[in-house]
Scaffold this motif. Structure first.
Motif, mmCIF file in Angstrom:
data_model
loop_
_atom_site.group_PDB
_atom_site.id
_atom_site.type_symbol
_atom_site.label_atom_id
_atom_site.label_comp_id
_atom_site.label_asym_id
_atom_site.label_seq_id
_atom_site.Cartn_x
_atom_site.Cartn_y
_atom_site.Cartn_z
ATOM 1 N N SER A 89 72.836 13.769 37.915
ATOM 2 C CA SER A 89 71.557 13.097 37.709
ATOM 3 C C SER A 89 70.878 12.734 39.023
ATOM 4 O O SER A 89 69.815 13.250 39.349
ATOM 5 C CB SER A 89 71.756 11.836 36.869
ATOM 6 O OG SER A 89 70.540 11.132 36.721
ATOM 7 N N ASN A 228 66.808 9.383 33.872
ATOM 8 C CA ASN A 228 67.891 10.358 34.007
ATOM 9 C C ASN A 228 69.258 9.688 33.996
ATOM 10 O O ASN A 228 70.223 10.206 33.422
ATOM 11 C CB ASN A 228 67.719 11.155 35.308
ATOM 12 C CG ASN A 228 66.843 12.366 35.126
ATOM 13 O OD1 ASN A 228 66.651 12.844 34.011
ATOM 14 N ND2 ASN A 228 66.291 12.865 36.205
ATOM 15 N N GLN A 231 70.134 8.600 30.457
ATOM 16 C CA GLN A 231 70.452 9.762 29.625
ATOM 17 C C GLN A 231 71.816 10.338 29.993
ATOM 18 O O GLN A 231 72.616 10.704 29.113
ATOM 19 C CB GLN A 231 69.355 10.815 29.783
ATOM 20 C CG GLN A 231 69.488 12.025 28.865
ATOM 21 C CD GLN A 231 70.399 13.102 29.410
ATOM 22 O OE1 GLN A 231 70.542 13.245 30.631
ATOM 23 N NE2 GLN A 231 71.033 13.858 28.530
#
Length: 297
Positions: A89, A228, A231
């Protein structure tokens, strides 16, 4: 307060109360379908609930949390989650998305269309489908080793020797499109005259990017990093499809560890406690993000 102003004040206060009325249905639904399950999970996390093998459920207080912090497998999952998040990420999706967005601004329209279609196609694939595709790419008889064999280079079983890096690469491949779209929108909002002025002053491409472009899109960078990160912390299907947390526990991040404890070992209470800890980590990141955004306003 005079007698004449009292009715006006009453109308204003009544208007302030009524303006929240349209939000009431959404608030009720959030409390029912979001707050309710979270509250129930919070209760389960303090019990010894099991799927099988126990006829009653007892309140155990902080026992599940003490067990987690003393569990070597849990600590291993925390470390792997940090590695997975940082590599895929913070470094992977964020950096590659920014690079693609910057390069596509200088590319021709056919090139932009082709690259954008390929990158977005990986993003719109269901997570489980993307997992099986990357499993076929990295497996011992997969595409990557076939290419390496054709080039005369040594091949290996990537899902066995470097499982956490393999699933990190898979997450980069699947999720870069989101970062690319965020940064493409941010870069398009930079006034052209500012970039041209920096160029006239003698700033090269790298200096313009570092001293002009990045400062002007810092809010988009912060937003993208936070979304990000949240997630990536919850990625499960991709890893489960590729390695199921193995071999052993060498790619077992917290979501996979939580699933293994709750459903494979039937320890619902313990698995829910791990899920609650993961939820608190995500909430902490969100609070930090909101505070930073508020300070910039």
């Amino acid at each position: 307060m005079t007698t004449a102003t009292k009715p006006v004040v009453g109308v204003v206060r009544r208007g302030r109360r009524l303006r929240w009325l349209p939000l009431a249905p959404a608030t009720v639904l959030l409390l029912l379908f979001l707050g309710g399950p979270i509250g129930y999970c919070g209760y389960i996390a303090f019990t010894n609930m099991q799927l099988t093998g126990a006829s009653t459920t007892e309140f155990t207080g902080l026992a599940n949390f003490r067990r987690a912090f003393g569990d070597d497998d849990f600590r291993n999952a925390v470390v792997l989650t940090l590695v997975f998040t940082v590599v895929s990420s913070l470094l992977g999706q964020n950096t590659l998305g920014l690079a693609l967005a910057a390069l596509m601004r200088r590319a021709s329209k056919p090139v932009r269309t082709l690259i954008g279609s390929v990158v977005v196609a990986a993003w719109v694939l269901p997570e489980i489908v993307a997992g099986f595709l990357l499993y076929a790419f990295f497996r011992r008889e997969g595409t990557l080793n076939a290419v390496l064999d054709g080039l005369g280079l040594p091949s290996q079983n990537w899902l066995y020797t470097l499982p956490i890096l393999a699933v990190s690469f898979a997450n980069v491949w699947r999720g870069t499109a989101f970062s690319m779209l965020v940064y493409s929108a941010a870069l398009s909002e930079i006034p052209q005259e500012i970039t041209e002025a920096a160029e006239v002053d003698g700033a090269g491409g790298l200096r313009r990017f570092w001293h002009v472009t990045l400062p002007m899109i810092r809010r988009s960078i912060g937003t993208n990093l936070m979304l990000n990160t949240l997630q990536t912390l919850s990625v499960f299907g991709l890893i489960w499809a590729m390695t199921r947390g193995g071999p052993g526990n060498r790619s077992q991040t917290l979501p996979v560890f939580m699933y293994d404890q709750a459903f494979n070992k039937s320890l619902i209470g313990y698995g829910t406690a791990v899920a609650l800890l993961l939820l608190l980590v995500g909430a902490a990141f969100s609070v930090v993000y909101l505070r930073l955004m508020r300070e910039e306003v």
